[in-house]
Design a protein around this motif. Sequence first.
Motif, PDB file in Angstrom:
ATOM      1  N   GLU A  76      54.912   3.631  58.895  1.00 37.15           N
ATOM      2  CA  GLU A  76      54.799   3.125  60.257  1.00 37.15           C
ATOM      3  C   GLU A  76      55.747   1.954  60.450  1.00 37.15           C
ATOM      4  N   HIS A 100      57.255   8.958  62.063  1.00 38.26           N
ATOM      5  CA  HIS A 100      56.267   8.044  61.485  1.00 38.26           C
ATOM      6  C   HIS A 100      55.037   7.914  62.390  1.00 38.26           C
ATOM      7  N   PRO A 101      53.886   7.550  61.817  1.00 39.88           N
ATOM      8  CA  PRO A 101      52.673   7.416  62.624  1.00 39.88           C
ATOM      9  C   PRO A 101      52.761   6.214  63.553  1.00 39.88           C
ATOM     10  N   HIS A 102      52.079   6.300  64.699  1.00 45.57           N
ATOM     11  CA  HIS A 102      52.037   5.163  65.628  1.00 45.57           C
ATOM     12  C   HIS A 102      50.575   4.808  65.867  1.00 45.57           C
ATOM     13  N   ASN A 103      50.016   3.919  65.114  1.00 43.94           N
ATOM     14  CA  ASN A 103      48.689   3.417  65.483  1.00 43.94           C
ATOM     15  C   ASN A 103      48.607   1.920  65.299  1.00 43.94           C
ATOM     16  N   PRO A 104      49.150   1.195  66.281  1.00 48.11           N
ATOM     17  CA  PRO A 104      49.147  -0.267  66.192  1.00 48.11           C
ATOM     18  C   PRO A 104      47.770  -0.835  66.498  1.00 48.11           C
ATOM     19  N   ASN A 105      47.466  -1.988  65.978  1.00 49.41           N
ATOM     20  CA  ASN A 105      46.287  -2.737  66.401  1.00 49.41           C
ATOM     21  C   ASN A 105      46.662  -4.216  66.410  1.00 49.41           C
ATOM     22  N   LYS A 134      47.706  -5.934  63.165  1.00 48.66           N
ATOM     23  CA  LYS A 134      48.977  -5.445  62.621  1.00 48.66           C
ATOM     24  C   LYS A 134      50.158  -6.066  63.348  1.00 48.66           C
TER      25      LYS A 134
END
Lengths: 342, 117
Positions: free
Chosen positions: A65, B29-34, B37
């Motif tokens: 990511e 790529h993965p997209h999982n923001p928080n 992060k």
Amino acid sequence: MSGVWIEAGVKVAVLMGLLLTGAAYLTWVERKVSGFIQARIGPNRVGPLGLLQPLADGLKGFFKEDITPKYAYRPLFLLAPALAFVPSLAVFAVIPFGDRLPILGRVISLRVADPNIGILFVFALASMQVYGVAFAGWSSNNKYALMGGLRASAQMISYELAMGFSVVGVLMITGSLRLSEIVFHQQGLFHWNLFIQPIGFVIFLVAGFAEANRLPFDLPEAETELVAGYHTEYSSMKFAMFPLSEYFHMMAISALTVILFFGGWQVPGLRAAGLAPLAVSILELAAMGLKMGFFLFLFIWVRWTLPRFRYDHLMTMGWKILLPLSLVNVFWSGIGILMGWF
Amino acid sequence: MEGYAAVLIFVIVGFAFAFGTFFISWVVHPHNPNPTKLSPYECGIEATTQPRDRYSIRYYLIAVLFVIFEVETIFLFPWAVKYQQLGLFGFVEMTVFIGILVVGYIYCWKKGALEWV
């Protein structure tokens, strides 16, 4: 005209391929040699002897990511890795790897371009490199990144001076900025600039280590104090551009050291041995590769031999020792040429 | 100018490679923001100060001194190329030129511009 563009395009493609593979496998060599020096095995899981490790690392980079921190300045945050990468790559456009390769009824000159300002072009691109690092540090909006970026820029510009002055002696003897002419000027072992300009060589090499941000001068990313320096906030392939440019930088410094001080691709006595032109070209390419390989090994060797400098010591060395010493070297070369010693 | 065509190709290919890589990576790529992060890195705690704090004046000094000496390098390069034709005249001229800069350099040193503490 189109023929020129096609030939240049083919050369660029071949060289890009070689450089990227070279940089990837340099990471493998570095880890293997580090392992050897520290009595470990090093990478050995992916493929035989861990030879597929660089490939696995690259793929992993793509699938990680990519985080852009909330307060980062996005345009520069995106541009900075590219700005660090491109100049370190473009340096190779002017580096001659050999003389001529007679193959398939054509004579191919083993350099992408050979401008008459060769060494000046190299220094211009080395200066450009500072932008990538400074932008990366500033745009991350993180204090470790900012400090790392500042330190890196100050270090790079300080050692660039010593590096610039250290080659002036070589230029005075050669009378040309063209890299291939500098090589041709060093025919025969005792005409290598190493023996004529030993001080220049030492200053160039030390400044080269500092320019490439390699140990013992890796203060921009001193882990114990700055987390990871200017690339603290980078991840995924944006991060990968920084190590990649560092490896390109190492290769460029090695190539330049060989060209400026070690007679480039020339092997003393090889031309007189009466071999076929093709064999001579291939042997000369191999000689260039070997000489470069030695300096690349030296980079890794020094990394595990010397401890990191303190920042004030680094600046003292750059400004108070290397700079005056390189000026004295210019002065000395001037007297030497007037007296006809060289 | 023909020699520079290849250099231009090299620069364009370099930028294309860099941004192409970023793009491919962005696709796969993965997209999982928080929020955690995306916060600035600070050893696991909340950042308490602004990152763009004031920093040492020495960096400016180094930059200013760098400009002076870098310009000197640029003057030295063409002189070095023509040195063997210029002979004693070139040597004396450059000694005067560098001499003036060395006086400035000694002044900087005495004033403590090169100290880093």
